[in-house]
Write an enzyme that holds these catalytic residues in place. Structure first.
Site, short mmCIF file in Angstrom:
data_model
loop_
_atom_site.label_atom_id
_atom_site.label_comp_id
_atom_site.label_asym_id
_atom_site.label_seq_id
_atom_site.Cartn_x
_atom_site.Cartn_y
_atom_site.Cartn_z
N SER A 61 0.88 -1.13 -0.13
CA SER A 61 -0.10 -0.06 -0.12
C SER A 61 0.88 1.17 -0.16
O SER A 61 0.57 2.25 -0.42
CB SER A 61 -1.10 0.00 1.22
OG SER A 61 -0.41 0.22 2.34
N ARG A 66 23.16 -14.07 2.75
CA ARG A 66 22.51 -12.67 2.70
C ARG A 66 23.30 -11.72 1.71
O ARG A 66 22.67 -11.08 0.98
CB ARG A 66 22.37 -12.07 3.99
CG ARG A 66 21.63 -10.85 4.38
CD ARG A 66 21.43 -10.49 5.97
NE ARG A 66 20.79 -11.55 6.43
CZ ARG A 66 19.28 -11.66 6.58
NH1 ARG A 66 18.55 -10.87 5.76
NH2 ARG A 66 18.67 -12.51 7.29
N HIS A 71 8.61 3.01 8.97
CA HIS A 71 8.28 2.36 10.12
C HIS A 71 7.11 2.80 10.74
O HIS A 71 6.76 3.98 11.21
CB HIS A 71 9.52 2.23 11.05
CG HIS A 71 9.37 1.22 12.12
ND1 HIS A 71 9.63 -0.13 12.13
CD2 HIS A 71 9.10 1.58 13.67
CE1 HIS A 71 9.43 -0.87 13.18
NE2 HIS A 71 8.78 0.05 14.20
C1 GRF Z 1 3.90 -0.63 6.90
O1 GRF Z 1 3.21 -0.43 8.07
C2 GRF Z 1 5.26 0.08 6.94
O2 GRF Z 1 5.54 0.95 8.10
C3 GRF Z 1 5.97 -1.17 7.43
O3 GRF Z 1 5.59 -2.29 6.77
C4 GRF Z 1 4.24 -2.16 6.57
C5 GRF Z 1 3.90 -2.20 4.94
O4 GRF Z 1 2.75 -2.23 4.57
N1 GRF Z 1 7.41 -1.26 7.27
P1 GRF Z 1 2.58 -1.93 2.89
O5 GRF Z 1 3.03 -3.31 2.40
O6 GRF Z 1 3.13 -0.72 2.19
O7 GRF Z 1 0.99 -1.74 2.76
#
Ligand code: GRF
Length: 192
Positions: A14, A66, A110
């Site tokens: 999203s 990794r 985040h």
């Molecule tokens: C979001 O809450 C972002 O802050 C975190 O992971 C989630 C990703 O959501 N790092 P989306 O895949 O962008 O919907």
């Protein structure tokens, strides 16, 4: 730096969609050269496909280490002249090899007010802590998890009766405005 982005996702995408929309609506002057997912079944890939953006799946399970995986990512991003890497729900830890390849050129979003609640389930961490507010942070990625310099933050209240899901939804709405704005600030060199 040029205004070419590479977006890395693992899931719903999203935030990727919010970045695409911001570009399409002229709120963000940038171009997404490629969206890379480590999972072939990431639902978010569809947002890129619909927007005519190149997508690439690099499955981390196909790499011995990794660092090998990160070198493959670097190769694909450099090939497309990406100057800013945007992590958008990319659920892989990046090694120093990757961080050193794009110094101060990797952003992450985040869902907490870092340095509060780094790592997994930050919304639940906020509730468990009895926080009265939380929010979202866009930060530069360095070698420590969720600990790089903050580019931009935005706050939401924690409401009585909130669950991790209701708080996450309130924060997510904020993320969708915050991430494109933070990318623009970094590209323009106007971030604090
Ligand atoms: C979001 O809450 C972002 O802050 C975190 O992971 C989630 C990703 O959501 N790092 P989306 O895949 O962008 O919907």
């Amino acid at each position: 730096m040029n205004r070419t982005l590479g977006v890395l996702i693992s899931g719903r995408g999203s935030n990727l969609k919010a970045i695409i929309d911001a570009i399409e609506h002229g709120r963000l002057d940038a171009r997404i050269a490629v969206v890379i997912s480590n999972r072939a079944d990431a639902p978010g890939l569809v947002h890129a496909i619909r927007a005519g953006i190149e997508t690439l799946v690099l499955n981390h399970k196909e790499y011995a280490t990794r660092e090998d995986y990160d070198r493959a990512l670097i190769h694909e991003l450099r090939k497309r002249d990406v100057s800013l890497v945007c992590l958008a729900g990319f659920m892989r830890l990046l090694s120093p090899v990757f961080v050193d390849a794009f110094p101060d050129r990797i952003l992450n979003i985040h869902p907490s007010l870092l340095p509060k609640y780094p790592g997994l389930q930050p919304q639940q961490q906020a509730l468990d802590d009895g926080a009265s507010e939380s929010g979202a942070t866009v930060h530069l990625v360095n070698k420590d998890l969720d600990a790089g310099p903050v580019v931009m933050q935005a706050r939401v209240p924690v409401l009585a009766g909130d669950t991790a899901d209701t708080l996450a939804a309130r924060i997510l709405e904020l993320e969708h405005r915050l991430y494109p704005a933070a990318i623009a600030a970094v590209l323009d060199g106007t971030q604090s």
